[in-house]
Scaffold this active site. Structure first.
Site, mmCIF file in Angstrom:
data_model
loop_
_atom_site.group_PDB
_atom_site.id
_atom_site.type_symbol
_atom_site.label_atom_id
_atom_site.label_comp_id
_atom_site.label_asym_id
_atom_site.label_seq_id
_atom_site.Cartn_x
_atom_site.Cartn_y
_atom_site.Cartn_z
ATOM 1 N N LYS A 60 4.919 4.739 3.966
ATOM 2 C CA LYS A 60 5.003 5.416 2.813
ATOM 3 C C LYS A 60 5.689 6.853 3.244
ATOM 4 C CE LYS A 60 5.220 1.469 0.551
ATOM 5 N NZ LYS A 60 4.377 1.036 -0.713
ATOM 6 N N GLN A 104 1.099 2.622 -5.485
ATOM 7 C CA GLN A 104 0.631 1.646 -4.513
ATOM 8 C C GLN A 104 -0.346 0.572 -5.605
ATOM 9 O OE1 GLN A 104 1.729 1.420 -1.671
ATOM 10 N NE2 GLN A 104 0.598 -0.455 -1.530
ATOM 11 N N ASP A 127 10.353 0.259 -6.043
ATOM 12 C CA ASP A 127 10.356 -0.384 -5.925
ATOM 13 C C ASP A 127 10.548 -1.783 -6.313
ATOM 14 O OD1 ASP A 127 8.132 -0.403 -3.732
ATOM 15 O OD2 ASP A 127 6.223 0.422 -5.271
#
Ligand code: NAP
Length: 298
Positions: A60, A104, A127
């Site tokens: 990422k 995460q 997300d």
């Protein structure tokens, strides 16, 4: 653009599409820079030092850099309390320079994933995991789409695969992949959707009637050719790491679908790796760019 697999089906090349999307984002960022405007800024929180999580975070960060975004990586020890982590998220929520925030997963057991996820300001939730964004899939609100389902929808769109009126069968209905993707196929794709899960009896009856079969379970070998209709579109979202001494890394990544035999029956198929995976990161970047553009308007 259309490349056939050696088994017959057309390969849905997520790696290539993700590169195209990154190229488009890079152009936008170059334009913003030339106009002296603020550049998109993604913040990533990682708790602990799990190897797989580290790899995802590295990807990422690399992707953010490659398109010219600013990024901030915040790393915390596995022992951080939930309260402290929530405070850090609140600080990032208040930071006007940050457009997108991802935490995460997985998190250590003493921290509630739901509380942490829902603390993220929905407009910065790139997300697309917060309850508000989840709900916006079925409401008329403009929310942030969850990254993996968004990536799948984008792959179908860019390959001109019609979902309207088609029977889509989603195997696996998790909160981050299967459930939101089922809803998106229905509400945004106008498909007729069947959701299957681990209690589904006679799974093959359902998969065998799918025009578009989507699988997100994490069980290699789950979907065999006899479970797939001739000419179906097959989207394999599963990723499982299995030992492979013949590879220099000692492992390889496989999906849920037995690729060679299903590719000889399907019309289109995603490979693993190189299918849905790269699209998840491309969607994260798209969501961050969009979040930054919306924040620039208000
Ligand atoms: P998850 O939370 O473990 O969900 C798995 C789902 O599969 C659940 O809905 C479960 O049913 C269902 N299931 C389990 N066994 C089944 C069976 N035998 N038949 C039918 N359904 C079954 O996993 P996830 O987070 O959704 O991830 C699924 C897979 O996608 C994993 O391999 C993951 O690594 C991969 N993934 C890939 C990407 C990417 O970017 N490529 C992104 C996210 C996830 P119940 O609901 O009844 O338990």
């Amino acid at each position: 653009m259309m490349e056939k697999t050696k088994y017959g089906a057309i390969k849905i090349d997520g790696k290539k599409v993700a590169e195209e999307i990154k190229g488009e984002i890079k152009e936008q960022v170059t334009r913003l820079r030339a106009e002296g405007k603020k550049l998109p800024h993604l913040a990533i929180i990682m708790v602990g030092d799990d190897g797989a999580s580290q790899t995802y975070v590295d990807h990422k960060v690399k992707a953010s850099k490659s398109v010219g975004f600013h990024y901030t990586l915040l790393r915390f020890a596995e022992t951080i309390s939930e309260e402290k982590l929530l405070k850090h998220i609140e600080q990032i929520n208040q930071d006007d320079d940050v457009d997108g925030l991802i935490v995460q997963l997985p998190l250590p057991e003493h921290i509630s994933v739901e509380r942490v996820t829902d603390m993220i300001q929905p407009a910065k939730d790139v997300d697309g995991f917060t309850n508000q964004n989840f709900g916006s899939i079925v409401s008329k609100d403009q929310g942030v789409l969850p990254a993996t389902p968004y990536g799948v929808m984008e792959l179908l769109r860019r390959y001109d695969i019609e979902t309207k009126g088609k029977h889509c069968v989603m195997v696996g209905c998790s909160r981050i992949v299967g459930a939101p993707l089922s809803m998106m196929l229905s509400t945004k794709g106008n498909a007729t959707v069947t959701m299957c899960h681990k209690y589904t009896e006679n799974l093959a009856t359902f998969t065998g009637s799918a025009d578009i079969l989507l699988v997100a379970v994490g069980k290699p070998g789950l979907i065999t050719a006899d479970m797939v209709k001739e000419g179906a579109v097959v989207i394999d979202i599963g990723t499982t790491k299995i030992d492979d001494a013949s590879r220099s890394r000692g492992f390889r990544i496989v999906g849920d679908v037995v690729y060679a035999e299903v590719a000889s029956k399907a019309s289109y198929i995603t490979p693993v790796p190189g299918g849905v995976g790269p699209m998840t990161i491309a969607s994260l970047l798209l969501n961050t760019l969009q979040a930054s553009e919306e924040r620039a308007i208000y």
